[in-house]
Design an enzyme around this catalytic site. Structure first.
Site, short mmCIF file in Angstrom:
data_model
loop_
_atom_site.label_atom_id
_atom_site.label_comp_id
_atom_site.label_asym_id
_atom_site.label_seq_id
_atom_site.Cartn_x
_atom_site.Cartn_y
_atom_site.Cartn_z
N CYS A 108 2.76 -1.54 9.96
CA CYS A 108 3.78 -0.44 9.52
C CYS A 108 2.46 0.38 9.32
CB CYS A 108 4.97 -0.82 8.46
SG CYS A 108 5.89 -1.93 8.70
N THR A 109 1.27 0.81 8.56
CA THR A 109 0.31 1.21 9.09
C THR A 109 -0.07 2.07 9.78
OG1 THR A 109 -0.39 0.35 6.32
CG2 THR A 109 -2.10 1.30 7.50
#
Length: 214
Positions: free
Chosen positions: A45-46
């Site tokens: 997700c980063t």
């Protein structure tokens, strides 16, 4: 609740990195993309949040507002935002919802017990200016989302909403499209005066409306 294509998406009020958001009011007359994350400081997700920040100009050109969601608290978001910038070189430039009480997750059916009893699944919702759901995608935790594909889908949705066409397999903006079966040949002559290619009676290929021709 289960959201289906064509449903009006649930409205909500939530705290975000850019202040409180009243969702339907925030969308206004724009298209919208809501995409969810299991929690802060997750590696895949980063990378995704950084990529969406890099693509913000592309979404703006299409009149699309983007908003992320994580079930962590708002207090934890600044450290993750700093990590995203450090890891991807992108400063977060869109709101990130803090859904620690899972209110929004419940409205959008983001908790799937067979995947996790506590963390949200990684879904993408594309929403039209009419607040109706146009597309939904759900990814496993191990597979990063392809936001170039999501841009392509938005291009298709916006084109087909404006014209009586559909887009064929692997279509890219500027390529030929399909006249929808509900348009008769007589009506098609008015809509597409330059003509079309009939592959089958139900499959009529035509130049993309508005596309620049070589």
């Amino acid at each position: 609740m289960t959201l289906r294509l064509g449903d009006i998406v649930p409205d909500f009020t939530a705290e975000t990195t850019e202040g409180p958001v009243h969702f339907h009011e925030w969308l206004g007359n724009s298209w919208g993309i809501l995409f969810s994350h299991p929690k802060n400081f997750t590696p895949v997700c980063t990378t995704e949040l950084g990529q969406v920040a890099h693509l913000k100009g592309e979404f703006d050109k299409r009149n699309v507002k983007v908003i992320g969601l994580s079930v962590d608290t708002l207090a934890n978001h600044p450290d993750w935002v700093a990590d995203i910038k450090d890891a991807t070189g992108a400063q977060l430039n869109f709101p990130l919802i803090a859904d620690s009480d899972k209110t929004v997750s419940g409205l959008y059916d983001l908790i799937h017990p067979n995947a996790s009893d506590t963390a949200t699944v990684r879904s993408v919702f594309v929403i039209g200016p009419d607040k109706k759901l146009k597309l939904s995608l759900t990814y496993p935790a191990s597979t990063g989302r392809n936001f170039q594909e999501i841009l392509r889908v938005v291009d298709s949705l916006q084109l087909t909403a404006a014209h009586s066409v559909a887009t064929p397999v692997d279509w890219k903006p500027g390529e030929d499209v399909i006249i929808v079966p509900s348009v008769s040949d007589e009506a098609a002559k008015e809509k597409f005066p330059a003509g079309w290619k009939t592959v089958k009676p139900y499959l009529r290929i035509v130049a993309q409306p508005g596309a620049t021709q070589d």
